[in-house]
Scaffold this active site. Structure first.
Site, mmCIF file in Angstrom:
data_model
loop_
_atom_site.group_PDB
_atom_site.id
_atom_site.type_symbol
_atom_site.label_atom_id
_atom_site.label_comp_id
_atom_site.label_asym_id
_atom_site.label_seq_id
_atom_site.Cartn_x
_atom_site.Cartn_y
_atom_site.Cartn_z
ATOM 1 N N LYS A 15 -42.864 59.011 49.453
ATOM 2 C CA LYS A 15 -43.231 57.927 48.524
ATOM 3 C C LYS A 15 -42.954 58.324 47.084
ATOM 4 C CE LYS A 15 -46.775 56.034 51.627
ATOM 5 N NZ LYS A 15 -46.742 57.110 52.646
HETATM 6 O O1 LIG Z 1 -44.946 54.900 53.992
HETATM 7 C C1 LIG Z 1 -45.744 55.089 54.916
HETATM 8 O O2 LIG Z 1 -45.398 55.712 55.907
HETATM 9 C C2 LIG Z 1 -47.060 54.434 54.850
HETATM 10 C C3 LIG Z 1 -47.129 53.255 54.130
HETATM 11 C C4 LIG Z 1 -48.265 52.453 54.212
HETATM 12 O O3 LIG Z 1 -48.322 51.367 53.673
HETATM 13 N N1 LIG Z 1 -49.316 52.891 54.959
HETATM 14 C C5 LIG Z 1 -49.285 54.086 55.644
HETATM 15 O O4 LIG Z 1 -50.271 54.392 56.338
HETATM 16 N N2 LIG Z 1 -48.189 54.906 55.532
HETATM 17 C C6 LIG Z 1 -48.178 56.246 56.183
HETATM 18 O O5 LIG Z 1 -48.173 56.045 57.605
HETATM 19 C C7 LIG Z 1 -49.017 57.018 58.258
HETATM 20 C C8 LIG Z 1 -50.115 56.303 58.978
HETATM 21 O O6 LIG Z 1 -50.863 57.199 59.752
HETATM 22 P P1 LIG Z 1 -51.914 56.708 60.887
HETATM 23 O O7 LIG Z 1 -52.822 55.740 60.226
HETATM 24 O O8 LIG Z 1 -52.572 57.977 61.299
HETATM 25 O O9 LIG Z 1 -51.102 56.079 61.995
HETATM 26 C C9 LIG Z 1 -49.471 57.962 57.155
HETATM 27 O O10 LIG Z 1 -48.540 59.037 57.114
HETATM 28 C C10 LIG Z 1 -49.371 57.144 55.880
HETATM 29 O O11 LIG Z 1 -49.110 57.958 54.769
#
Ligand SMILES: O=C(O)c1cc(=O)[nH]c(=O)n1[C@@H]1O[C@H](COP(=O)(O)O)[C@@H](O)[C@H]1O
Length: 271
Positions: free
Chosen positions: A95
């Site tokens: 990001k």
């Molecule tokens: O860019 C991302 O991957 C991201 C964007 C977003 O809007 N929300 C989001 O949760 N993420 C990433 O996606 C992953 C979600 O993880 P879980 O919630 O464990 O499935 C994490 O690594 C967050 O940093």
């Protein structure tokens, strides 16, 4: 190979829209890995080897490695994915967002040091801040659009003129102007299916990275129905914690595989 070519091939060959997120938290590792100097690499590479045939891509989150002074293990992990599971694109979730000269260094870090196939980028600083990533025409540039967290609405829902919301402007800008090399994608959270549908309406078949199923509670059916492209692909649906920590013992990788299989199949039921 171009990120988008590899992604399309993986969608087809693996029959999967699932992205397994690699967010290694040593506090949640099984006991036998505690205190091991290469625990992060061992944990992640076992998950990778157990799930690679079920995914269209992997997404390591750089903060989990940097916080543990484990960037060398991130480098080794990405090299491992490329060597053992060729054709599986790796998205470095960083990001990033900064002025062009600094962004150039971040691009070198992501694509040359770590060997990632794509990177997540924050579009807030505008086109010149994204240009250094776009110049790597065969690498994916995945821009935050409508993020999965509740606070995303603070800015992304602001009316930027004529009723257009900021996330809609980002989607339009990226699809119509920044995607000249065909290497752009957008992040839209699974927690906001109405906005996934709106973004899909605006961007045609542009691939979307959709985090927010699993631990964040996003609805798989609603996500797929809102976001699939005309040919039933178009999505990288990310799940991290729900897959990584499905098991807590020696058999953690087998448990992760079962969770990944269930998630892939749940996604496929709605394509
Ligand atoms: O860019 C991302 O991957 C991201 C964007 C977003 O809007 N929300 C989001 O949760 N993420 C990433 O996606 C992953 C979600 O993880 P879980 O919630 O464990 O499935 C994490 O690594 C967050 O940093």
């Amino acid at each position: 190979m171009h990120f988008m070519t590899a992604l399309r091939a993986a969608w087809r060959a693996r029959n999967s829209l699932l992205c397994v997120g690699l967010d290694p938290d040593p506090a949640r590792f099984p006991a036998h890995l505690h205190g091991q100097p290469d625990a992060i690499f061992r944990f992640c590479s076992e998950i990778v080897d157990a799930t690679a045939d079920l995914v269209c891509c992997f997404k390591p989150q750089i903060a989990y490695f940097a916080a543990q002074r484990a960037e060398d293990q991130l480098e080794a992990l990405i090299a491992h994915i490329h060597a053992r599971h060729p054709g599986t694109p790796v998205i470095l979730d960083a990001k990033r967002g900064d002025i062009g000269s600094t962004a150039g260094q971040y691009a070198v870090e992501a694509f040359e040091r770590f060997g990632a196939d794509a990177i997540t980028v924050n579009p807030y600083m505008g086109r010149d801040s994204v240009e250094p990533y776009l110049e790597y025409a065969d690498k994916g540039v995945i821009l935050l659009c409508r993020t999965s967290n509740p606070g995303g609405s603070d800015l992304q829902f602001l009316d930027v003129g004529g009723g257009e919301r900021l996330f809609e402007r980002v989607a339009r800008l990226v699809a119509d102007e920044w995607n000249a090399s065909g290497n752009c994608s957008l992040v839209v959270g699974a927690t906001f299916p109405n906005e996934i549908a709106r973004v899909r309406e605006l961007v045609g078949d542009l691939p979307l990275l959709v985090p927010g199923i699993g631990a964040q509670g996003g609805d798989i059916a609603a996500t797929v129905e809102a976001g699939r492209s005309a040919d039933g692909t178009g999505l990288m649906i990310n799940s991290s914690r729900a897959i990584l920590y499905a098991g807590a013992d020696h058999d953690f990788a087998a448990a992760a595989r079962r969770a990944a299989l269930d998630t892939r199949d749940a996604i496929n039921r709605h394509r």
